[in-house]
Write a protein that holds these residues in place. Structure first.
Motif, short mmCIF file in Angstrom:
data_model
loop_
_atom_site.label_atom_id
_atom_site.label_comp_id
_atom_site.label_asym_id
_atom_site.label_seq_id
_atom_site.Cartn_x
_atom_site.Cartn_y
_atom_site.Cartn_z
N THR A 272 10.00 2.97 -9.24
CA THR A 272 8.80 2.66 -10.05
C THR A 272 7.51 2.65 -9.23
O THR A 272 6.43 2.44 -9.77
N VAL A 273 7.64 2.85 -7.92
CA VAL A 273 6.45 2.73 -7.06
C VAL A 273 5.88 4.10 -6.74
O VAL A 273 6.56 4.94 -6.15
N THR A 274 4.63 4.33 -7.11
CA THR A 274 3.96 5.59 -6.75
C THR A 274 3.07 5.34 -5.54
O THR A 274 2.84 4.20 -5.15
N GLU A 275 2.53 6.44 -4.99
CA GLU A 275 1.61 6.33 -3.84
C GLU A 275 0.42 5.44 -4.20
O GLU A 275 -0.02 4.61 -3.39
N ILE A 276 -0.11 5.61 -5.41
CA ILE A 276 -1.29 4.83 -5.81
C ILE A 276 -0.92 3.36 -5.98
O ILE A 276 -1.66 2.47 -5.53
N ILE A 277 0.22 3.08 -6.58
CA ILE A 277 0.65 1.68 -6.75
C ILE A 277 0.81 1.02 -5.38
O ILE A 277 0.38 -0.12 -5.16
N ALA A 278 1.42 1.74 -4.43
CA ALA A 278 1.62 1.19 -3.08
C ALA A 278 0.28 0.90 -2.41
O ALA A 278 0.09 -0.15 -1.78
N ALA A 279 -0.67 1.83 -2.55
CA ALA A 279 -2.01 1.65 -1.95
C ALA A 279 -2.70 0.43 -2.56
O ALA A 279 -3.30 -0.38 -1.85
N ASP A 280 -2.63 0.31 -3.89
CA ASP A 280 -3.26 -0.83 -4.57
C ASP A 280 -2.61 -2.15 -4.15
O ASP A 280 -3.28 -3.17 -3.99
N LYS A 281 -1.29 -2.12 -3.96
CA LYS A 281 -0.57 -3.34 -3.55
C LYS A 281 -1.01 -3.76 -2.14
O LYS A 281 -1.17 -4.94 -1.86
N ALA A 282 -1.20 -2.76 -1.26
CA ALA A 282 -1.67 -3.06 0.10
C ALA A 282 -3.03 -3.75 0.04
O ALA A 282 -3.27 -4.75 0.74
N GLU A 283 -3.91 -3.25 -0.82
CA GLU A 283 -5.25 -3.85 -0.96
C GLU A 283 -5.13 -5.27 -1.53
O GLU A 283 -5.83 -6.19 -1.08
N GLU A 284 -4.23 -5.45 -2.50
CA GLU A 284 -4.04 -6.77 -3.10
C GLU A 284 -3.62 -7.80 -2.04
O GLU A 284 -4.18 -8.90 -1.96
N PHE A 285 -2.64 -7.44 -1.20
CA PHE A 285 -2.19 -8.38 -0.17
C PHE A 285 -3.28 -8.65 0.86
O PHE A 285 -3.46 -9.78 1.31
N ARG A 286 -4.04 -7.61 1.22
CA ARG A 286 -5.13 -7.82 2.18
C ARG A 286 -6.21 -8.74 1.61
O ARG A 286 -6.76 -9.59 2.31
N SER A 287 -6.50 -8.55 0.33
CA SER A 287 -7.61 -9.30 -0.27
C SER A 287 -7.29 -10.80 -0.36
O SER A 287 -8.18 -11.61 -0.58
N GLN A 288 -6.01 -11.18 -0.17
CA GLN A 288 -5.63 -12.59 -0.18
C GLN A 288 -5.97 -13.27 1.15
O GLN A 288 -5.88 -14.49 1.27
#
Length: 499
Positions: free
Chosen positions: A232-248
């Motif tokens: 279920t994970v696409t390149e875009i989803i993975a990139a967005d998830k990386a940003e989400e964890f960093r923004s915390q």
């Protein structure tokens, strides 16, 4: 850029053409719905981040001007203006800079900047705009658009032998505002060189930023290992998830460049950015390459890791291990003071060259301190010999790779700090340097063909992983991120070579 103008003009002239400057911007004439130039609020950085006040930076710059017998210095690069005044902005995506110029005289300072951002009380206090200062530190704030006429006035008022210092990368218009006889052009400015050598406060900030970044990536890779097998994970989803964890993380500002999140054949495209048309789903049958980074108030990060969520082939492991050997060769290199980075470029390629492989990009670039993720004057690349020598305090990336078109891409990137090295001897008293990794993210053991490593290389990986476990582990613990901590511990198990 005036250096590009020169080259292009020369090439055209030899073919019987002339490059003619035009006052009016031809693009503006046809671009009717052109958006306004961004003019966003500024961030002031205090001494705990910068280590040196803007006044002291001006004093140091003026002493460099005096050494070269120069009366005026024109600051044209946005990151140089930001660094000089200990200010940051968000006018340019991913780069914490703002549109401005500065002209520094021996006893005057002019800052060319638009908008009401100079009315912000924090900015006014930071620049001491409302204080009674010695005249040589009083900043005159002028409209951004008046730089050209002000420079022409400076040029017109010069006596013989008086000089104006500009970067050779300043625009042709600004360069031409100063008559040729009065110009002093250099490829790297004293600000560019001073900015590249980080002081203790900046270095500490960079260390902190990289620990926070590692926390975010441990969270991400732990998440990916659970989610990728579900398909279920696409390149875009993975990139967005990386940003989400960093923004915390504390003091997160924005990303430092567009995330390169690439799986399988997309990984072979060096500056790939996933868009809906190319967006591929991560799988347990392909190599995944993630090159990403962030701007935190205390530092800038840029890290690449390449991983497999299933079982890599023998060939993929072999290629990965050659890239790793190159990464280690640069990271562990000991070299004399005064060495230029381009001399280290082949260290990163040697293991690949031995097998007839190579990669077509440079091995490293300078990294700013909560500034541009790519900065001069140093780097590690065969493409330039005009880099400045490496010195303690400089920060560069170490990022060899290998790319097989239509199949996969591999890159292993850490940001490293140049530090003094202890050596047995000291030839001609020159001293030696080496690197200390600031990036502390595990390198996937599953991708390593351990028996291709020497004992020394194996020890390097184990020492690196031990440091990741200790330093990042403590921060994960502190933030209560227990699942990511378990992932980190599992990923930093020591390697052993079969004798």
């Amino acid at each position: 850029m005036s250096d590009q103008w020169k080259r292009m003009s020369k090439a055209l002239r030899s073919a019987g053409h002339d490059l003619v400057p035009v006052k009016e911007n031809l693009i503006d004439a046809i671009w009717t719905d052109c958006p306004q130039r961004p003019c966003k609020p500024l961030i002031t950085l205090d001494m705990s981040y910068t280590g040196v006040s803007w006044r002291d930076k001006i004093v140091a710059l003026r002493s460099k001007m005096a050494e070269r017998k120069v009366l005026w210095f024109v600051v044209t690069a946005l990151d140089e203006v930001a660094w000089l005044f200990n200010l940051r902005g968000s006018d340019v995506e991913y780069n914490p800079v703002f549109f401005a110029y500065a002209v520094i005289g021996m006893n005057t300072i002019r800052l060319f900047i638009d908008g009401d951002r100079m009315m912000d009380p924090a900015v006014r206090e930071h620049l001491q705009l409302d204080s009674t200062l010695e005249p040589e530190f009083k900043i005159q704030v002028m409209p951004y658009g008046s730089i050209l006429s002000e420079l022409q006035a400076v040029g017109a008022g010069l006596s013989p032998k008086e000089k104006v210092w500009l970067s050779d990368k300043a625009s042709y218009a600004l360069t031409e505002a100063i008559p040729k006889a009065y110009r002093y052009l250099t490829p790297y400015t004293p600000i560019c060189i001073a900015k590249a050598v980080k002081n203790a406060s900046e270095t500490e900030g960079m260390r902190r930023a990289h620990i926070k970044d590692a926390v975010a990536l441990c969270e991400l890779f732990n998440w990916l290992e659970k989610e990728v097998p579900k398909g279920t994970v696409t390149e875009i989803i993975a990139a967005d998830k990386a940003e989400e964890f960093r923004s915390q993380q504390k003091d997160f500002v924005e990303l430092s460049f567009a995330t390169i999140s690439s799986t399988g054949p997309n990984g072979a495209i060096i500056h790939y950015k996933p868009v809906p048309e190319t967006n591929r789903t991560l799988s347990v049958n392909e190599i995944y390459l993630l090159d990403s980074g962030a701007q935190y108030k205390d530092g800038t990060t840029d890290v690449t890791r390449t991983m497999h969520f299933g079982t890599p082939s023998a060939y993929e492991k072999e290629c990965f291990t050659y890239v790793l050997k190159g990464h280690i060769a640069v990271s562990a290199a000991i070299f004399p003071n005064g060495t230029k980075g381009h001399l280290l470029d082949s260290f990163a390629r040697s293991a690949l060259w031995d097998c007839g492989l190579d990669y077509l990009h440079g091995t490293g670039h300078g990294v700013g301190s909560f500034l541009n993720v790519h900065e001069g004057p140093c780097g590690i690349s065969y493409k330039t010999f005009a880099d400045e020598p490496l010195e303690a305090g400089m920060i560069v990336s170490d990022e060899p790779g290998y790319y097989e078109d239509g199949s996969f891409g591999i890159r292993i990137e850490n940001v490293v700090l140049v530090i003094p090295a202890e050596t047995k001897y000291n030839f001609k008293n020159r001293g030696s340097l080496t690197f200390e990794p600031l990036t502390l993210v595990p390198i996937q053991s599953k991708m390593i063909e351990v028996n291709l490593l020497t004992q020394k290389e194996c020890d390097w990986v184990n020492d690196y992983h031990q440091k990741c476990r200790e330093v990042v582990g403590a921060e994960l613990e502190r933030q209560g991120r227990h699942e990511a901590l378990r992932w980190l511990i599992q990923e930093t198990e020591p390697l052993t070579r079969v004798q």
